[in-house]
Design an enzyme around this catalytic site. Structure first.
Site, PDB file in Angstrom:
ATOM      1  N   LYS A 198       0.969  -1.222  -0.050  1.00  0.00           N
ATOM      2  CA  LYS A 198       0.011  -0.091  -0.058  1.00  0.00           C
ATOM      3  C   LYS A 198       0.769   1.199  -0.065  1.00  0.00           C
ATOM      4  CE  LYS A 198      -0.261  -0.380   4.990  1.00  0.00           C
ATOM      5  NZ  LYS A 198       0.338  -1.581   4.936  1.00  0.00           N
ATOM      6  N   GLU A 228      -4.560  -5.952  -5.404  1.00  0.00           N
ATOM      7  CA  GLU A 228      -5.862  -5.969  -4.611  1.00  0.00           C
ATOM      8  C   GLU A 228      -5.539  -6.159  -3.059  1.00  0.00           C
ATOM      9  OE1 GLU A 228      -9.530  -6.426  -6.018  1.00  0.00           O
ATOM     10  OE2 GLU A 228      -9.306  -5.658  -4.013  1.00  0.00           O
ATOM     11  N   ILE A 233     -10.775  -8.397   1.121  1.00  0.00           N
ATOM     12  CA  ILE A 233     -12.028  -7.777   0.585  1.00  0.00           C
ATOM     13  C   ILE A 233     -11.451  -7.369  -0.933  1.00  0.00           C
ATOM     14  CG2 ILE A 233     -13.990  -6.278   0.726  1.00  0.00           C
ATOM     15  CD1 ILE A 233     -13.230  -5.966   3.629  1.00  0.00           C
ATOM     16  N   GLY A 255      -0.471  -8.633  19.578  1.00  0.00           N
ATOM     17  CA  GLY A 255      -0.033  -8.685  18.415  1.00  0.00           C
ATOM     18  C   GLY A 255      -0.781  -7.841  17.380  1.00  0.00           C
ATOM     19  N   LYS A 276      -4.181   3.845   2.138  1.00  0.00           N
ATOM     20  CA  LYS A 276      -5.288   3.024   1.379  1.00  0.00           C
ATOM     21  C   LYS A 276      -6.346   3.958   0.849  1.00  0.00           C
ATOM     22  CE  LYS A 276      -4.352  -0.638   4.803  1.00  0.00           C
ATOM     23  NZ  LYS A 276      -4.623  -1.211   6.172  1.00  0.00           N
TER      24      LYS A 276
END
Lengths: 428, 428
Positions: free
Chosen positions: A105, A129, A136, A187, A205
């Site tokens: 990203k 993607e 998603i 985490g 994003k």
């Protein structure tokens, strides 16, 4: 068809997931694409490290050239993350005619245009993607599912760490610092959580989603960013009382003239589909002029979900190879963006004020709103523990950002206003 | 590129939406595909009918041949609905080398294989995104977004009428018959509501989703169907009390050996993402081995949402035309299906019994479950108004359908059981 050879740059969590899916679903992949997909070479930092994965030792290398300059390799999957050296490797792979699938990203938000141009020049595919919202398939949805529509709003819960923290704060009435510590132990948050909690990850994003949804050359610097570190227990409690959940939303809007993109903690009405997206799940809400309201929900991160998106991209590259059409799909022409000014951005707002508890204060407060033509939907006054002070919670009707800024400036200067405790955008 | 000419079969609600989007978004469509999309001819029943739409009179025709045999037309959009004559028109259009976009769930559920084979034979595209869940691009998501994954479960709220009725019953505590009447007055339900309320409409859509999700030759007759006409106020009230909403779900499941597909009213745990999908909205929940839980939400019907999907399919055909790859994408090889037998279908169940209110009854009831190795998650006993009778509500753990059937048969034969009031599958 001869086997398609894939080179991996990186074998961390996501890279391991990619290997697992390709091994585990080989038969399905062959039936979908007509070709076997073979992992030929994997760039790792330490070849001798013990790994619980079905890869022979001679497939591992610590030299990037064994992947990006390897004449046997058709497709390079980049799962190392970070801008450099990933960018250099990808550009070199494209120069050698290799197709690229990436989950990066940072890279796509900052240098997407350069990488996609190079790919087009070289007749190569670049698919990404997995760079937004993990499992998603939101990029496909924007580019293909809604190719016919004019998308006017995208709102995303696209950072699992912050959604986990806010969900916990809401469910347990816990404080930000305590939940952050717990998330770090589990985490779900990094030891340095800045990129997540300050909204920078979500901003990257949103740059990608805004670019694709609006066909515009959105830059990371166009995104106004505010994180969740100042969200208080009181904000969440008052929000709940009025029927809202606080969520860190990426919000991209456009009208005919201009666009605006932001990341900010937002009061989301409980009846809104985004309000019940909890924990580390992600969801992207898309409003199109024709289709109306839609939402896409799923795991936003993790080994296997992210790998699902990467291997779906691999399948797309292989299908394109079969048809001989690589480098010819998926790049819509960019529009020159125009950013909205503050007086073009309209939204409802939630405001929490501490004011002096004496006669006439409420009249002064409401007078300020009236002066700047901000009308109010609701106003609640509570006594506060710290006397002589009162808490006032206001929800406005849609108001433009410029007027809201003037209202807040004026409050800052007023003696009766002890503190502007919080201001949130509201989505219903 | 020369304009792409489209012929429409039908100009009802959805057809009108298609015209509106093509007219309204022309510039966007050109920028996405490089070609102008022009509506060349439209088949209507009555040419003289007044229409609030920008189509010149000479584009309307009442002769199907003007569309399907028209040498100028590249793509036929079928929005008439029903099996015949739509099927004949589509096959004739394919025989003449025209690509087809259809919203026809009946046709694709019953004759999808024949139509897709003919298309492959003729090198033509057939796309049908609008046939399931209106504006939600669920077909693309299954075929492309999750091409890398092994989907093991699909659950859909894919009928807006029944979801509207069940949502109203839940929100207002109203009875089925009253809400149905209201839905008919509002135009959300047909005057003959059988196809919706008895689950037949949903069954057709599940046939399509099961075929694509499992790459299997699912037939409509494979779908076990039960509608909502027997759902009572009491069922919904008891469900709520235990934390469930009643939803009409299409449920498709598979494991390595076999598949099962059904449509049935189901108790859905409130924390499940499907539970909060209300009103006429649709949502499809997809579980993949790698990706895990995902859900896709949006308007399931209506002029513009359905037209969005149709025009997105048109864009896909035009992109394929540009690349010269029509008829070469999207048909994954079918697996021969094997249907699960009753002892392979496992689920939790909700059971509402009326029993005699006397000592030892509960022991007899629980003994029956024990005999058939069905274990219970919870059991609630209420006194009932009609003495001497009691209501018992049971939620089982996962149990196979064959055992459940035996349990229910045994209850039928027992004197102490006055009535098996209701049985629902439970999803958590």
């Amino acid at each position: 068809m001869k086997p398609i050879k894939v080179g991996l740059l990186g074998l961390g969590t996501v890279g391991t997931g990619v290997v697992r899916i390709i091994e585990g679903h080989q038969q399905d992949l062959v039936s979908q694409t007509g070709a076997e997909i073979e992992i030929a070479k994997v760039l790792v930092q330490d070849k001798s490290k013990a790994r619980n994965i079905a890869l022979t030792a001679q497939k591992l290398t610590d030299s990037p050239e064994d992947v990006i300059s390897n004449p046997d390799i058709d497709i390079v999957v980049e799962v190392m993350g970070g801008v450099e050296p990933a960018k250099q490797y990808i550009l070199e792979a494209l120069d050698r005619g290799k197709h690229v699938v990436t989950a990066n990203k940072d890279l796509m938000a900052l240098h997407g245009r350069e990488i996609l141009s190079r790919a087009a020049e070289k007749g190569c595919d670049v698919f990404y993607e997995a760079s937004v919202a993990g499992g998603i398939p939101i990029i496909r949805t924007l580019v293909e599912g809604f190719s016919s529509d004019r998308i006017t709003k995208i709102m995303g819960i696209i950072n699992g760490t912050t959604n986990y923290i806010l969900s916990k704060m809401s469910q347990e009435g816990a404080a930000y610092a305590d939940v952050l510590k717990e998330a770090q132990q589990l985490g779900y948050a990094e030891s340095d959580p800045t990129s997540d909690v300050e909204g920078f990850d979500a901003a990257r994003k949103m740059t990608i989603l805004g670019t694709l949804g609006f066909h515009a050359n959105v830059a990371l610097s166009d995104v106004k960013v505010r994180g969740i570190s100042q969200v208080s227990k009181a904000d969440i409690a008052y929000g709940k009382q009025l029927g809202y959940e606080v969520k860190l939303l990426g919000i991209a809007e456009r009208n005919d003239e201009a666009i605006s993109i932001s990341v900010q903690p937002t009061m989301v009405k409980k009846s809104h589909p985004l309000a019940s997206v909890n924990g580390v799940y992600n969801a992207v809400y898309v409003y199109g002029e024709a289709v109306g309201e839609t939402m896409f929900y799923g795991p936003g991160a993790g080994e296997m979900p992210t790998a699902t998106s990467i291997v779906a991209d691999l399948v797309a590259v292989v299908r394109n190879l079969t048809l001989g059409i690589n480098g010819q799909r998926g790049i819509a022409p960019y529009r020159e963006k125009k950013l909205k000014t503050d007086d073009q951005i309209r939204a409802k707002h939630f405001i929490l004020l501490h004011v002096q508890d004496k006669a006439g204060v409420l009249a002064q407060i409401t007078q300020v709103f009236a002066e700047h033509e901000v009308s109010l939907e609701s106003l609640l006054q509570h006594p506060n523990d710290a006397n002589p002070s009162a808490e006032i919670i206001i929800i406005t009707h849609d108001a433009n950002q410029a007027s809201m800024n003037k209202v807040l400036q004026q409050f800052e200067a007023m003696d009766v206003v002890q503190a502007i405790k919080s201001v949130y955008r509201v989505e219903v």
